[in-house]
Scaffold this motif. Structure first.
Motif, PDB file in Angstrom:
ATOM      1  N   GLY A 188       0.810  -1.210   0.000  1.00 33.04           N
ATOM      2  CA  GLY A 188       0.000   0.000   0.000  1.00 33.04           C
ATOM      3  C   GLY A 188       0.842   1.257   0.000  1.00 33.04           C
ATOM      4  O   GLY A 188       0.586   2.200  -0.757  1.00 33.04           O
ATOM      5  N   VAL A 189       1.877   1.294   0.847  1.00 33.04           N
ATOM      6  CA  VAL A 189       2.753   2.472   0.910  1.00 33.04           C
ATOM      7  C   VAL A 189       3.529   2.641  -0.399  1.00 33.04           C
ATOM      8  O   VAL A 189       3.645   3.742  -0.940  1.00 33.04           O
ATOM      9  CB  VAL A 189       3.709   2.368   2.106  1.00 33.04           C
ATOM     10  CG1 VAL A 189       4.802   3.429   2.032  1.00 33.04           C
ATOM     11  CG2 VAL A 189       2.940   2.498   3.407  1.00 33.04           C
ATOM     12  N   LEU A 190       4.067   1.538  -0.921  1.00 37.94           N
ATOM     13  CA  LEU A 190       4.826   1.598  -2.160  1.00 37.94           C
ATOM     14  C   LEU A 190       4.009   2.231  -3.285  1.00 37.94           C
ATOM     15  O   LEU A 190       4.446   3.186  -3.943  1.00 37.94           O
ATOM     16  CB  LEU A 190       5.271   0.185  -2.554  1.00 37.94           C
ATOM     17  CG  LEU A 190       5.787  -0.009  -3.982  1.00 37.94           C
ATOM     18  CD1 LEU A 190       6.989   0.876  -4.256  1.00 37.94           C
ATOM     19  CD2 LEU A 190       6.121  -1.464  -4.231  1.00 37.94           C
ATOM     20  N   PHE A 191       2.808   1.708  -3.508  1.00 41.98           N
ATOM     21  CA  PHE A 191       2.038   2.191  -4.652  1.00 41.98           C
ATOM     22  C   PHE A 191       1.321   3.505  -4.366  1.00 41.98           C
ATOM     23  O   PHE A 191       1.021   4.263  -5.298  1.00 41.98           O
ATOM     24  CB  PHE A 191       1.089   1.097  -5.133  1.00 41.98           C
ATOM     25  CG  PHE A 191       1.822  -0.022  -5.827  1.00 41.98           C
ATOM     26  CD1 PHE A 191       2.312   0.153  -7.108  1.00 41.98           C
ATOM     27  CD2 PHE A 191       2.072  -1.218  -5.177  1.00 41.98           C
ATOM     28  CE1 PHE A 191       3.027  -0.855  -7.744  1.00 41.98           C
ATOM     29  CE2 PHE A 191       2.785  -2.234  -5.800  1.00 41.98           C
ATOM     30  CZ  PHE A 191       3.263  -2.054  -7.090  1.00 41.98           C
ATOM     31  N   THR A 192       1.086   3.814  -3.095  1.00 40.74           N
ATOM     32  CA  THR A 192       0.570   5.141  -2.761  1.00 40.74           C
ATOM     33  C   THR A 192       1.562   6.207  -3.191  1.00 40.74           C
ATOM     34  O   THR A 192       1.176   7.245  -3.743  1.00 40.74           O
ATOM     35  CB  THR A 192       0.296   5.249  -1.252  1.00 40.74           C
ATOM     36  OG1 THR A 192      -0.799   4.384  -0.915  1.00 40.74           O
ATOM     37  CG2 THR A 192      -0.063   6.672  -0.847  1.00 40.74           C
ATOM     38  N   VAL A 193       2.843   5.966  -2.952  1.00 44.95           N
ATOM     39  CA  VAL A 193       3.865   6.936  -3.334  1.00 44.95           C
ATOM     40  C   VAL A 193       4.147   6.881  -4.835  1.00 44.95           C
ATOM     41  O   VAL A 193       4.193   7.912  -5.520  1.00 44.95           O
ATOM     42  CB  VAL A 193       5.155   6.720  -2.525  1.00 44.95           C
ATOM     43  CG1 VAL A 193       6.260   7.667  -2.996  1.00 44.95           C
ATOM     44  CG2 VAL A 193       4.887   6.922  -1.034  1.00 44.95           C
ATOM     45  N   GLN A 194       4.325   5.688  -5.363  1.00 45.96           N
ATOM     46  CA  GLN A 194       4.671   5.583  -6.783  1.00 45.96           C
ATOM     47  C   GLN A 194       3.604   6.188  -7.679  1.00 45.96           C
ATOM     48  O   GLN A 194       3.914   6.920  -8.631  1.00 45.96           O
ATOM     49  CB  GLN A 194       4.920   4.117  -7.157  1.00 45.96           C
ATOM     50  CG  GLN A 194       5.283   3.926  -8.624  1.00 45.96           C
ATOM     51  CD  GLN A 194       5.821   2.545  -8.893  1.00 45.96           C
ATOM     52  OE1 GLN A 194       6.977   2.247  -8.592  1.00 45.96           O
ATOM     53  NE2 GLN A 194       4.990   1.687  -9.478  1.00 45.96           N
ATOM     54  N   LYS A 195       2.347   5.900  -7.388  1.00 40.46           N
ATOM     55  CA  LYS A 195       1.266   6.411  -8.224  1.00 40.46           C
ATOM     56  C   LYS A 195       1.043   7.916  -8.032  1.00 40.46           C
ATOM     57  O   LYS A 195       0.382   8.559  -8.844  1.00 40.46           O
ATOM     58  CB  LYS A 195      -0.014   5.633  -7.954  1.00 40.46           C
ATOM     59  CG  LYS A 195      -0.017   4.230  -8.567  1.00 40.46           C
ATOM     60  CD  LYS A 195      -1.277   3.474  -8.234  1.00 40.46           C
ATOM     61  CE  LYS A 195      -1.336   2.142  -8.981  1.00 40.46           C
ATOM     62  NZ  LYS A 195      -1.564   2.321 -10.441  1.00 40.46           N
ATOM     63  N   ALA A 196       1.607   8.478  -6.958  1.00 37.56           N
ATOM     64  CA  ALA A 196       1.502   9.926  -6.740  1.00 37.56           C
ATOM     65  C   ALA A 196       2.540  10.709  -7.528  1.00 37.56           C
ATOM     66  O   ALA A 196       2.411  11.935  -7.671  1.00 37.56           O
ATOM     67  CB  ALA A 196       1.658  10.236  -5.251  1.00 37.56           C
ATOM     68  N   LEU A 197       3.558  10.050  -8.050  1.00 34.21           N
ATOM     69  CA  LEU A 197       4.683  10.758  -8.651  1.00 34.21           C
ATOM     70  C   LEU A 197       4.288  11.760  -9.742  1.00 34.21           C
ATOM     71  O   LEU A 197       4.842  12.864  -9.791  1.00 34.21           O
ATOM     72  CB  LEU A 197       5.714   9.765  -9.188  1.00 34.21           C
ATOM     73  CG  LEU A 197       6.466   8.947  -8.132  1.00 34.21           C
ATOM     74  CD1 LEU A 197       7.427   7.968  -8.801  1.00 34.21           C
ATOM     75  CD2 LEU A 197       7.222   9.857  -7.172  1.00 34.21           C
ATOM     76  N   PRO A 198       3.347  11.431 -10.635  1.00 30.43           N
ATOM     77  CA  PRO A 198       2.988  12.421 -11.658  1.00 30.43           C
ATOM     78  C   PRO A 198       2.352  13.690 -11.079  1.00 30.43           C
ATOM     79  O   PRO A 198       2.400  14.746 -11.719  1.00 30.43           O
ATOM     80  CB  PRO A 198       1.980  11.667 -12.543  1.00 30.43           C
ATOM     81  CG  PRO A 198       2.281  10.220 -12.327  1.00 30.43           C
ATOM     82  CD  PRO A 198       2.676  10.137 -10.880  1.00 30.43           C
ATOM     83  N   LEU A 199       1.768  13.591  -9.893  1.00 30.79           N
ATOM     84  CA  LEU A 199       1.117  14.741  -9.266  1.00 30.79           C
ATOM     85  C   LEU A 199       2.014  15.471  -8.275  1.00 30.79           C
ATOM     86  O   LEU A 199       1.803  16.655  -8.000  1.00 30.79           O
ATOM     87  CB  LEU A 199      -0.162  14.293  -8.545  1.00 30.79           C
ATOM     88  CG  LEU A 199      -1.347  13.891  -9.426  1.00 30.79           C
ATOM     89  CD1 LEU A 199      -2.441  13.241  -8.579  1.00 30.79           C
ATOM     90  CD2 LEU A 199      -1.897  15.095 -10.169  1.00 30.79           C
ATOM     91  N   LEU A 200       2.988  14.785  -7.730  1.00 31.29           N
ATOM     92  CA  LEU A 200       3.858  15.407  -6.733  1.00 31.29           C
ATOM     93  C   LEU A 200       4.648  16.552  -7.353  1.00 31.29           C
ATOM     94  O   LEU A 200       5.299  16.395  -8.391  1.00 31.29           O
ATOM     95  CB  LEU A 200       4.817  14.384  -6.131  1.00 31.29           C
ATOM     96  CG  LEU A 200       4.253  13.452  -5.058  1.00 31.29           C
ATOM     97  CD1 LEU A 200       5.236  12.331  -4.761  1.00 31.29           C
ATOM     98  CD2 LEU A 200       3.919  14.214  -3.780  1.00 31.29           C
ATOM     99  N   GLN A 201       4.599  17.700  -6.718  1.00 32.50           N
ATOM    100  CA  GLN A 201       5.378  18.849  -7.144  1.00 32.50           C
ATOM    101  C   GLN A 201       6.865  18.596  -6.918  1.00 32.50           C
ATOM    102  O   GLN A 201       7.245  17.933  -5.938  1.00 32.50           O
ATOM    103  CB  GLN A 201       4.976  20.086  -6.337  1.00 32.50           C
ATOM    104  CG  GLN A 201       3.569  20.575  -6.599  1.00 32.50           C
ATOM    105  CD  GLN A 201       3.509  21.387  -7.866  1.00 32.50           C
ATOM    106  OE1 GLN A 201       3.261  20.844  -8.949  1.00 32.50           O
ATOM    107  NE2 GLN A 201       3.745  22.682  -7.771  1.00 32.50           N
ATOM    108  N   ASP A 202       7.707  19.114  -7.774  1.00 33.15           N
ATOM    109  CA  ASP A 202       9.132  19.110  -7.456  1.00 33.15           C
ATOM    110  C   ASP A 202       9.305  19.882  -6.145  1.00 33.15           C
ATOM    111  O   ASP A 202       8.731  20.955  -5.961  1.00 33.15           O
ATOM    112  CB  ASP A 202       9.922  19.787  -8.565  1.00 33.15           C
ATOM    113  CG  ASP A 202      10.004  18.933  -9.826  1.00 33.15           C
ATOM    114  OD1 ASP A 202       9.479  17.810  -9.810  1.00 33.15           O
ATOM    115  OD2 ASP A 202      10.586  19.414 -10.817  1.00 33.15           O
ATOM    116  N   GLY A 203      10.086  19.314  -5.241  1.00 31.77           N
ATOM    117  CA  GLY A 203      10.248  19.926  -3.928  1.00 31.77           C
ATOM    118  C   GLY A 203       9.177  19.531  -2.932  1.00 31.77           C
ATOM    119  O   GLY A 203       9.141  20.066  -1.816  1.00 31.77           O
ATOM    120  N   ALA A 204       8.320  18.586  -3.299  1.00 27.85           N
ATOM    121  CA  ALA A 204       7.259  18.128  -2.397  1.00 27.85           C
ATOM    122  C   ALA A 204       7.848  17.372  -1.213  1.00 27.85           C
ATOM    123  O   ALA A 204       9.029  16.992  -1.199  1.00 27.85           O
ATOM    124  CB  ALA A 204       6.272  17.238  -3.149  1.00 27.85           C
TER     125      ALA A 204
END
Length: 250
Positions: free
Chosen positions: A115-131
């Motif tokens: 759950g943690v792995l894919f919660t973060v991985q799938k967020a990558l396109p939305l995560l701002q640089d510097g997030a």
């Protein structure tokens, strides 16, 4: 309260109770747009009322990749970015070696690691640089606890994620840290110990092991989470911050 997170977009998984709820409430109070997840709609509805401000609840199980996709599609439609991700959803059960089943193993690792792995991985396109990304670990990841070995192993894996992902994400200047609470006064703690006098006795025993002399409060853990998410921690990266009253340090 300050406005450190004014107009920031914050996602808190497992945000309908306990530490997640306390963190979501604190982020909202500091001006953030907050998205929370949880598996029970009634708990999510109650959390939205408690949190107030600009909060959106998305029902889902973070061990289910389709539910993660639905969460981020909701965020994408409304904001197209994430400034802070608190990957907090998780859980565990007391099961001693000799009684561990494949079902227990799979459920715990799916929730806490997959759950943690894919919660973060799938967020990558939305995560701002510097997030800022914060993962929920546990003192159980570095200390021995009777009948809690599977849970402890998952939290050790989560801590390892933080160390490795700061290298994968260094070019985007995304910070990844782990918050590791000790024994904290949540509904999940009561569920773990079964409630009643026996649970209270266990709480009292555990409090006696903590140098601070008591178990923690969810709002205390939340304040540590907000520190890690904030510019105050701009040079803090890859750490495991223990919010445990000193329990894991002795």
């Amino acid at each position: 309260m300050t406005n450190r997170f004014n107009n920031k977009v914050v996602v808190v998984t497992g945000g309908s109770s306990g530490i997640g709820l306390a963190a979501a409430t604190a982020f909202s109070a500091e001006g953030a747009h907050v998205y929370i997840t949880g598996r029970r709609q009634e708990a999510l509805d109650a959390a939205v009322k408690q949190i107030g401000g600009r909060v959106v609840a998305v029902r889902g199980d973070m061990a289910d990749l389709a539910d993660i996709d639905r969460l981020y599609e909701t965020v994408r439609k409304e904001h197209s970015r994430i400034d802070v991700l608190f990957a907090n959803a998780g859980g565990g059960e007391i099961v001693p070696l000799g009684e561990i089943t494949e079902v227990h193993y799979q459920r715990t690792f799916d929730t806490n690691v997959k759950g943690v792995l894919f919660t973060v991985q799938k967020a990558l396109p939305l995560l701002q640089d510097g997030a800022s990304v914060i993962l929920t670990g546990s003192t159980a990841g570095i200390t021995g606890t009777p009948a809690f070995s599977v849970y402890g192993a998952t939290k050790a894996a989560v801590r390892s994620f933080a160390r490795n992902w700061i290298l994968d994400l260094k070019d985007r200047h995304i910070r990844v840290n782990a918050i590791s609470p000790g024994v904290t006064d949540t509904a999940g703690l009561d569920e773990l110990f079964g409630g009643g006098e026996s649970a209270q006795g266990t709480r009292d025993y555990l409090a006696g092991l903590i140098p601070a002399g008591r178990i923690g409060r969810p709002d205390e853990i939340a304040r540590a989470v907000l520190f890690l998410a904030s510019e105050d921690a701009s040079f803090v990266n890859g750490v495991e911050l223990f919010a445990d009253g000193g329990q894991a340090q002795i």
